[in-house]
Design a protein around this motif. Structure first.
Motif, short mmCIF file in Angstrom:
data_model
loop_
_atom_site.label_atom_id
_atom_site.label_comp_id
_atom_site.label_asym_id
_atom_site.label_seq_id
_atom_site.Cartn_x
_atom_site.Cartn_y
_atom_site.Cartn_z
N GLY A 117 0.79 -1.21 0.00
CA GLY A 117 0.00 0.00 0.00
C GLY A 117 0.83 1.27 0.00
O GLY A 117 2.04 1.25 -0.26
N ASP A 118 0.16 2.36 0.31
CA ASP A 118 0.77 3.69 0.35
C ASP A 118 1.84 3.72 1.45
O ASP A 118 1.57 3.35 2.60
CB ASP A 118 -0.33 4.71 0.66
N THR A 133 0.86 -0.23 5.95
CA THR A 133 1.67 -0.73 4.83
C THR A 133 2.98 -1.34 5.32
O THR A 133 3.71 -0.72 6.09
CB THR A 133 1.97 0.39 3.83
N ARG A 134 3.28 -2.56 4.84
CA ARG A 134 4.56 -3.21 5.15
C ARG A 134 5.41 -3.36 3.90
O ARG A 134 6.62 -3.55 3.99
CB ARG A 134 4.33 -4.58 5.79
N VAL A 135 4.80 -3.35 2.73
CA VAL A 135 5.53 -3.46 1.46
C VAL A 135 5.10 -2.33 0.54
O VAL A 135 3.91 -2.22 0.19
CB VAL A 135 5.27 -4.82 0.78
N GLY A 136 6.03 -1.48 0.20
CA GLY A 136 5.74 -0.38 -0.71
C GLY A 136 5.96 -0.78 -2.16
O GLY A 136 6.30 -1.94 -2.47
N PRO A 137 5.80 0.15 -3.08
CA PRO A 137 6.05 -0.13 -4.49
C PRO A 137 7.54 -0.29 -4.76
O PRO A 137 8.38 0.10 -3.94
CB PRO A 137 5.51 1.11 -5.19
N PRO A 191 -2.23 -3.04 -5.40
CA PRO A 191 -2.93 -1.75 -5.39
C PRO A 191 -3.05 -1.18 -6.79
O PRO A 191 -2.18 -1.40 -7.64
CB PRO A 191 -2.04 -0.89 -4.49
N PRO A 192 -4.12 -0.41 -7.04
CA PRO A 192 -4.35 0.11 -8.40
C PRO A 192 -3.34 1.14 -8.85
O PRO A 192 -3.15 1.35 -10.05
CB PRO A 192 -5.76 0.71 -8.30
#
Length: 478
Positions: free
Chosen positions: A316-317, A323-327, A361-362
């Protein structure tokens, strides 16, 4: 819905000779927010002219910086540490924006670790290595000169500080090129440099791309040493450029680390920690234990435990506390990681969690945390550095077989060993051809030497060993 996101300003100058200096050209580089997929800010696209100016400033500053007393250099670094500490929240926010690191991790690691490393260099500068007497010879250490530092995007301030701080502590001056993907936190550092009042030219910043700025630094005749962190392929190019003028290099490159879980280990704990290690910073960590090696008798249980642990890592954001894993850092990096997953499946691996069809996530350059089972030791996903949230699980038959699989890699940066018997764990750890090994989850030590074997690099960073990378050895006979 995305959390409230702070803004960030464009940066229009390089930092050369102690002042913010207009770039030679007019080109700029857009820095993306990998969660919104929109431009955050712009920085100058530097060129060889900017590098020339920065190297000239560093060369002019070096004689005066090199002869300062250890106490004086330490005092300068202490003031820099004070200024950077005052910007800790801004550092974490900036890295969350330009890299996508969740704020909790950005605060603890992306901001906290470089401050710890800089504090250690304040002490190292004050007490440099003593001269050594060998019969009629006095052996002394002297600063190597002007250092070109070229740093990566995954830990964008830590990797800068791990080069700049010990180089300055050793009496060197520096020209820095941060990654063009995450340069904004380097500008926060140089705001601190300006506020701390470091002598003009001691440390200089030129932003830009690798082909334009990085190559110019590596090939520049005024640069005495190049310190590079990044991919093994780029490290080889840097080495060639430096070798043409017999310049010194230090390289911290790729990794494909093995986490060896021996049959007498606490399996649940070893798997839980191993999953967390592999997913740290969305898997964008050179030391990540991306190969989990488990005894064949415990293989199915380990896969089930890893699957359960991995499903708890919410994407997530970065500014959402859940959120634990970002992009991943960019669209290109996302596509690269997805390509490795596709190759792994084609070569016979089984996606237990995640995979190419997993929901993400979109918005944002996400790859779902992916657990691959039934992985062959010689397969692509077991051999290549993926640099994303992908963990492969491999089976072994005995300790010798585990060591054989672990060492079946062109890399040798880090690793882990788990066992209920400390002597057994130590025996296996000593057989692994890698620069560091954690036994039963031993904590990272920022004062210990950091670096790799084989194609993971040359030289060491951090602590006394990192300081000495930036020193020459002189023998004086009497």
């Amino acid at each position: 819905m995305a959390a409230t996101r702070p803004g960030i300003d464009d940066r229009s100058a390089h930092f050369i000779g102690g002042t913010w200096t207009a770039p030679h050209g007019t080109g700029t580089i857009a820095v993306e927010d990998p969660f919104t997929e929109q431009a955050l800010a712009h920085v100058p696209a530097g060129d060889a002219h900017d590098v020339d100016a920065a190297v000239s400033a560093a060369r002019a500053a070096w004689p005066g910086w090199a002869v300062l007393s250890p106490a004086e250099r330490s005092a300068h670094l202490a003031r820099l540490h004070e200024e950077l500490t005052a910007r800790a929240e801004l550092i974490a926010t900036t890295v969350a924006l330009e890299l996508g690191t969740p704020m909790k991790l950005a605060t603890r690691v992306q901001a906290g670790l470089p401050l710890t490393v800089l504090a250690s260099c304040v002490e190292l500068a004050a007490a440099p290595p003593a001269a050594l007497s060998i019969k009629n010879t006095e052996v002394v250490r002297e600063p190597v000169g002007v250092v070109g530092a070229i740093t990566p995007w995954n830990y964008p301030l830590h990797q800068v500080v791990a080069k700049v701080a010990p180089a300055l502590a050793a009496g060197c001056t520096v020209v820095l090129k941060p990654s063009e993907l995450t340069p904004l936190v380097a500008y926060v550092l140089f705001d601190a440099v300006a506020a701390a009042g470091l002598p003009p030219g001691v440390v200089n910043l030129v932003s830009g791309t690798g082909p334009d700025v990085g190559a110019a630094i590596a090939a520049h005749p005024g640069v005495d040493m190049v310190s590079f962190t990044g991919s093994t392929a780029t490290g080889a190019l840097i080495s060639h450029l430096a070798a043409d003028r017999i310049a010194r290099v230090a390289l911290e490159l790729g990794g494909k680390s093995a986490n060896v879980i021996l049959p007498d280990a606490d399996l649940a704990q070893a798997v839980k920690v191993g999953v967390g290690n592999a997913l740290l910073n969305s898997g964008q960590t050179c030391t990540a234990w991306t190969r989990m090696l488990v005894h064949r008798d415990h293989y199915d249980e380990a896969v089930s435990l890893a699957a359960a642990a991995m499903t708890g890592y919410t994407m997530g954001d970065p500014f959402d506390p859940a959120t634990r894993v970002g992009p991943l850092v960019s669209a290109g990096q996302r596509d690269r990681v997805r390509g490795f997953i596709d190759t792994g499946l084609a070569e016979g691996a089984r996606a237990v969690v995640g995979g190419l069809d997993a929901e993400v996530p979109p918005s944002g350059y996400f790859v779902a945390p992916t657990l691959l089972a039934d992985v062959s030791p010689d397969s692509t996903v077991a051999q290549e550095e993926i640099f994303g949230p992908v963990l492969s699980v491999l089976a072994f038959d005995d300790d010798d077989h585990a060591v054989q699989i672990a060492n079946n890699s062109r890399y040798g940066l880090a690793g882990g060993v788990w066992s209920g018997d400390p002597d057994r764990a130590t025996a296996v750890a000593k057989r692994l051809r890698t620069g560091a090994v954690d036994i039963n989850g031993g904590a990272f030590n920022p004062l210990a030497p950091f670096g790799g074997y084989k194609q993971s690099g040359l030289g060491r960073e951090l602590g006394h060993f990192g300081l000495e990378e930036f020193m020459q050895i002189k023998a004086i006979q009497r």
